[in-house]
Write an enzyme that holds these catalytic residues in place. Structure first.
Site, PDB file in Angstrom:
ATOM      1  N   ASP A 351       0.852  -1.180   0.000  1.00  0.00           N
ATOM      2  CA  ASP A 351       0.000   0.000   0.000  1.00  0.00           C
ATOM      3  C   ASP A 351       0.890   1.233   0.000  1.00  0.00           C
ATOM      4  O   ASP A 351       1.842   1.307   0.792  1.00  0.00           O
ATOM      5  CB  ASP A 351      -0.884  -0.019   1.252  1.00  0.00           C
ATOM      6  CG  ASP A 351      -2.050   0.950   1.198  1.00  0.00           C
ATOM      7  OD1 ASP A 351      -1.900   2.032   0.607  1.00  0.00           O
ATOM      8  OD2 ASP A 351      -3.110   0.638   1.779  1.00  0.00           O
ATOM      9  N   ARG A 353      -0.629   4.430   0.078  1.00  0.00           N
ATOM     10  CA  ARG A 353      -1.449   5.559   0.535  1.00  0.00           C
ATOM     11  C   ARG A 353      -0.886   6.132   1.837  1.00  0.00           C
ATOM     12  O   ARG A 353      -0.913   7.322   2.062  1.00  0.00           O
ATOM     13  CB  ARG A 353      -2.900   5.114   0.749  1.00  0.00           C
ATOM     14  CG  ARG A 353      -3.627   4.766  -0.528  1.00  0.00           C
ATOM     15  CD  ARG A 353      -4.969   4.142  -0.239  1.00  0.00           C
ATOM     16  NE  ARG A 353      -4.841   2.867   0.466  1.00  0.00           N
ATOM     17  CZ  ARG A 353      -5.852   2.134   0.872  1.00  0.00           C
ATOM     18  NH1 ARG A 353      -7.099   2.556   0.659  1.00  0.00           N
ATOM     19  NH2 ARG A 353      -5.662   0.983   1.475  1.00  0.00           N
TER      20      ARG A 353
END
Length: 461
Positions: A351, A353
Site C-alpha cells: 500500500d 497511501r
C-alpha cells in the site's frame, strides 16, 4: 474562530497590501530555462510563511508560468492534468499567456477560517486559503499577478441508483431539503488540488526534507530538478490526483462537536465506484456511507464524504489489474490467505497511501469530532485520531452489502486487523484459508472445463 490572531479586516488588509505587494515581473515564454537556482541574479520568489494566520503575511502560492522569477512553488496547477495544458498550447488551442477570468468563481458557501489552518502539523498538503484567492489576494490580482485558486467550492444534486432504491424500499424518506422525492440528494462540495509544504511532509514521513526531495526527484526520473536546485522553495504542487469533499446538511455545523457528524474517507476505485466490479467492497461501502450521511443530515447534523484520487492504493490501476491477474492465476485460486502477498509480489509494497496526509481536509473543514466513522481501516482511524480528532463510533459495512467475490478482500482485511465490529466476528485462520474467490479460467481453452461457468466473468476486475 480560533485562539490564534484573526486575519486583519479588509480595510487594514488594503493598507498592508499597498505597502508590501511587489510589482509582478512577467516571463517571456519564448525562452526556456531548464531549471533555476536559488541565489541566481533575478530570482526573487514571493515569500511564504506557511501557517501564519494572516494570509498576506503567509503569502499567495504562485505556481503559474508567467512569473518565473517570483514563483514560490515547484510544479504546476491541475495535478496530472497539467500535461494536457501543455498539449493545448502545443496544438495552438490555448494561449500560454492566458489569464483566467475569476470574477464569478468565488465559493458559494463559506469554509473557515479555523485554528487548524495555522498549524502545519494539521494542514500541509493543501492550501487552506486556496479558495479565497479572489478575496484575500485581490490586490495581487489587481496588480497583474497570475494566481490560481487550488480549491473550488460549489453545490450540486447527486443522483445514485442506490439512493433511489433506498427511497423506494423506505430506508430513506425524502424531506425536500436534503433528499428530494426523486431520490436526488443535495450536496455542497469542494474540489481540492494538492499543495505540499515540504518541511512538514518530510516530518510526517519520518525523513529529512533533503531525502524527500531526492526521492521524488529520482522516482519521477528527474521530472522536477528544482526539488534539488531550489531548496529555498518549500512548496510543491505534485502531479497527482486531488480530492473532492461532499457535504450533506449545513457545512457550518461541521466544527461543532455537539452536532452529529457522519464521515467516510474513501479512496478512488474506478472499477467498483463507477462500473460496479464486485471484486471489492468499494462502491457498496461508499453508497452505504452516503445513505448514512443523508440520514445524519436529516437529523440536523452533517454528512461528509472525502473522496481521494488514490486509485489502487495509490499504486495505480494498471498495477491493480496485474495484481488481480496474479490473484486469480496463483496456485490454489484467489485465496484470502494470499490477498496481501499478491499485491506485494507485483508492486513490492502492499500500500502506498500511508494516510499521513489524509486528515488534512478534515482539519480544513474544522473537524474536531466525528460521531460516526464509516470505515473499518485502522490506518485511517489511527491517522485521524493521532492529529487530535475524536472518533466516537466506527461503522463497518453491513455483511449483506459485501459482493460474493469481495469475500476474499473482507476476510483478509478483518483477519489482519481491520476493525470488524460485531458483524465479522469469528474470522479465524481456518476461515482465512477456506475463503476463495471465483475462477476466471484465463488459461483454459474456449469450451474447456468451467468455460461456461466463467465466461461471464472473464472481463471483470
Amino acid at each position: 474562530m480560533s485562539a490564534h490572531t484573526a486575519p486583519p479586516s479588509k480595510k487594514k488588509r488594503k493598507s498592508i497590501e499597498e505597502d508590501s505587494i511587489p510589482t509582478p515581473e512577467f516571463t517571456k515564454l519564448d525562452h526556456i530555462n531548464l531549471t533555476s537556482h536559488s541565489g541566481t541574479f533575478g530570482v526573487d520568489p514571493i515569500p511564504v510563511s506557511w501557517g501564519h494566520p494572516d494570509p498576506l503575511v503567509r503569502g499567495p502560492v504562485i505556481c503559474t508560468v508567467r512569473h518565473s522569477s517570483q514563483r514560490n512553488a515547484i510544479g504546476a496547477h491541475s495535478g496530472s492534468y497539467c500535461v494536457y495544458t501543455g498539449l493545448a498550447v502545443a496544438a495552438g488551442k490555448l494561449n500560454p499567456e492566458y489569464v483566467p477570468n475569476l470574477k464569478l468563481t468565488s465559493p458559494v458557501f463559506d469554509i473557515g477560517p479555523h485554528s487548524s489552518w495555522y498549524d502545519p502539523k494539521k494542514i500541509a498538503s493543501i492550501d487552506p486559503f486556496g479558495h479565497l484567492t479572489t478575496d484575500v489576494y485581490s490586490s495581487y490580482l489587481n496588480k497583474g499577478f497570475d494566481i490560481r485558486p487550488t480549491i473550488a467550492i460549489t453545490k450540486a444534486h447527486i443522483d445514485l441508483p442506490e439512493t433511489r432504491e433506498a427511497v423506494q424500499s423506505g430506508r430513506l424518506k425524502p424531506d425536500g431539503k436534503v433528499l428530494l422525492p426523486s431520490g436526488q440528494s443535495i450536496v455542497s462540495k469542494a474540489a481540492i488540488e494538492p499543495v505540499w509544504y515540504l518541511p512538514e511532509i518530510a516530518r510526517r514521513f519520518g525523513c529529512t526534507e533533503t531525502t524527500l526531495r531526492q526521492s521524488i526527484f529520482q522516482m519521477t526520473n528527474g521530472m522536477y530538478p528544482e526539488l534539488i536546485t531550489r531548496p529555498d522553495i518549500k512548496i510543491f504542487l505534485p502531479p497527482i490526483g486531488g480530492l473532492t469533499i461532499y457535504i450533506w446538511g449545513d457545512p457550518d455545523t461541521i466544527p461543532d462537536e455537539d452536532i452529529e457528524l457522519t464521515c467516510r474517507v474513501h479512496d478512488e476505485c474506478n472499477g467498483s465506484d463507477v462500473f460496479g466490479s464486485d471484486i471489492c467492497t468499494c462502491r457498496p461501502y461508499l453508497t452505504h456511507a452516503i445513505e448514512e450521511c443523508i440520514k445524519t443530515a436529516q437529523r440536523g447534523g452533517a454528512g461528509l464524504v472525502i473522496y481521494f484520487r488514490k486509485e489502487g492504493r495509490s499504486l495505480g490501476e494498471v498495477t491493480k489489474y496485474l495484481v488481480y491477474n496474479t490473484r486469480k492465476r496463483q496456485e490454489g485460486g484467489d485465496s484470502a490467505e494470499n490477498y496481501f502477498a499478491c499485491t506485494e509480489q507485483v508492486a513490492g509494497v502492499q500500500d502506498t497511501r500511508f494516510q499521513a496526509l489524509m486528515p488534512d481536509p478534515l482539519h480544513f473543514l474544522g473537524v474536531t469530532k466525528i460521531h460516526n466513522f464509516i470505515s473499518m481501516s485502522d490506518m485511517k482511524y489511527n491517522a485521524i485520531v493521532n492529529t487530535g480528532i475524536e472518533i466516537v463510533n466506527r461503522v463497518e459495512i453491513p455483511k449483506e452489502l459485501v459482493p460474493d467475490d469481495a469475500q476474499v478482500e473482507i476476510t483478509a482485511k478483518v483477519f489482519h486487523g481491520y476493525n470488524a465490529g460485531e458483524a465479522y466476528q469469528g474470522i479465524d485462520e481456518d476461515e482465512l484459508k477456506k475463503t476463495v474467490g471465483r475462477e476466471y479460467a484465463y488459461d483454459k481453452p474456449e469450451g474447456g472445463e468451467n468455460a461456461d461457468r466463467n465466461r461471464g466473468n472473464v472481463v471483470q476486475d
